[in-house]
Design an enzyme around this catalytic site. Structure first.
Site, short mmCIF file in Angstrom:
data_model
loop_
_atom_site.label_atom_id
_atom_site.label_comp_id
_atom_site.label_asym_id
_atom_site.label_seq_id
_atom_site.Cartn_x
_atom_site.Cartn_y
_atom_site.Cartn_z
N LYS A 54 0.85 -1.20 0.00
CA LYS A 54 0.00 0.00 0.00
C LYS A 54 0.88 1.25 0.00
CE LYS A 54 -3.80 -2.52 2.04
NZ LYS A 54 -4.63 -2.90 3.18
N GLN A 98 -4.72 -1.62 9.40
CA GLN A 98 -4.59 -2.93 8.77
C GLN A 98 -5.12 -4.01 9.71
OE1 GLN A 98 -3.62 -3.42 5.67
NE2 GLN A 98 -3.58 -5.63 5.71
N ASP A 121 -11.06 2.30 3.13
CA ASP A 121 -11.30 0.86 2.97
C ASP A 121 -12.74 0.60 2.51
OD1 ASP A 121 -9.14 -0.93 3.53
OD2 ASP A 121 -9.24 -0.43 5.66
N1 GUN Z 1 -6.31 -6.86 5.92
C1 GUN Z 1 -6.37 -7.60 4.80
N2 GUN Z 1 -6.91 -6.90 3.78
C2 GUN Z 1 -7.20 -5.67 4.29
C3 GUN Z 1 -7.78 -4.50 3.73
O1 GUN Z 1 -8.14 -4.42 2.53
N3 GUN Z 1 -7.91 -3.43 4.57
C4 GUN Z 1 -7.52 -3.49 5.89
N4 GUN Z 1 -7.70 -2.40 6.64
N5 GUN Z 1 -6.99 -4.57 6.43
C5 GUN Z 1 -6.82 -5.65 5.63
#
Ligand code: GUN
Length: 289
Positions: A54, A98, A121
């Site tokens: 990310k 996350q 998200d």
């Molecule tokens: N953990 C695994 N995929 C994601 C996601 O798309 N967003 C977040 N915040 N945590 C994750």
């Protein structure tokens, strides 16, 4: 029939390039770059890789990235205080924590504390609700990314029978809402579904998001169907596999996503797009704080 592979990596790159070009245009007009705050709790190796991807995507697109790498022992109160600070920082457009979270932190509370206008998200009940009433604003990244993958095939989605396997809040449920918005006839399957096979066998589109390795058998796939595999499971030998039996499904499907290299990169690309959208929506006051 051998399916055409939906190259999520390449389609994600296109989305990133488009987002970068929109951000470059803002900068040329003297407007600021979007800012994304990413909070990582603890040292889970998979989470660390996702977060790194990310942050790399932020670099690629010109999004300013704020990194909060906190110990797993961070208290819920400390995390809520940080989110509150970021919610009130007008220079911060997106906030992401996350998951998975340490056991002492209640995920629901964290998601609902992030301002809906900064929920890049697309997990907040407000944003899911907007999608449900056909007025999407910040759309859940993985489901929205899947829609873009489906559109990349050129297949008209209107009226197709779509089956979503899995009903999680973050993926399965918003995925069903996205397909409904696209005009599909949608069936959601879950652990209490009586015959998963019978639903899959008549589906024009199968989206597997159960997190169970090889749950969907290749022989169930209707010839020519589009198969999207959101599952990413690590097997005992360390290899990765999806929720669909890829080798056999590929021989029946018209289109199929690989794991890895299918849906995963789209989630990250959509997150970048959402961060820019969050800034634009706040600038135009189209979303409540
Ligand atoms: N953990 C695994 N995929 C994601 C996601 O798309 N967003 C977040 N915040 N945590 C994750």
């Amino acid at each position: 029939m051998t399916a055409q592979i939906i190259n999520g990596k390449a389609i994600a790159e296109t989305t990133l390039t488009e987002t970068k070009s929109l951000i470059d245009k803002r900068l040329a007009k003297g407007l600021r770059a979007p800012t994304l705050a990413v909070i990582l709790l603890g040292a889970d190796p998979a989470s660390a890789i996702y977060v790194r991807n990310k942050r790399l995507a932020c670099e690629k697109t010109g999004i300013r990235s704020l990194a909060y790498d906190l110990p797993a022992s961070t208290s819920e109160a400390e995390l809520l205080a940080l989110i509150d600070k970021l919610n009130h920082d007008d220079e911060v457009d997106g906030i992401l924590v996350q998951s998975p979270f340490p056991a002492h932190i209640e995920e629901k509370k964290i998601i609902e504390t992030i301002s809906a206008s900064k929920d890049v998200d697309g997990f907040h009940a407000y944003n899911i609700g907007r999608l449900a009433v056909r007025q999407p604003t910040l759309r859940s990244c993985t489901p929205y990314g899947v829609i873009k993958l489906l559109q990349s095939t050129g297949i008209k989605l209107l009226g197709l029978d779509a089956v979503v396997v899995g009903v999680s809040n973050h993926v399965g449920r918003p995925m069903a809402l996205e397909l409904l918005l696209a005009g599909c006839t949608v069936t959601s399957c879950h652990r209490h579904t009586k015959s998963l096979q019978s639903h899959i066998e008549r589906a024009d589109i199968v989206v597997a998001a159960a997190g169970k390795p090889h749950l969907v058998k290749g022989e169930w796939i209707k010839p020519g169907a589009v198969v999207i595999d959101i599952g990413i499971n690590r097997l005992a030998d360390g290899s990765l596999c999806g929720d669909v039996e890829f080798a056999t499904a590929k021989e029946r499907a018209g289109w199929i996503t690989p794991v890895p290299g299918g849906v995963g990169p789209m989630t990250v690309a959509t997150l970048m797009q959402n961060t820019l959208t969050a800034l634009e929506l706040r600038e135009s006051s189209l979303i409540p704080a």
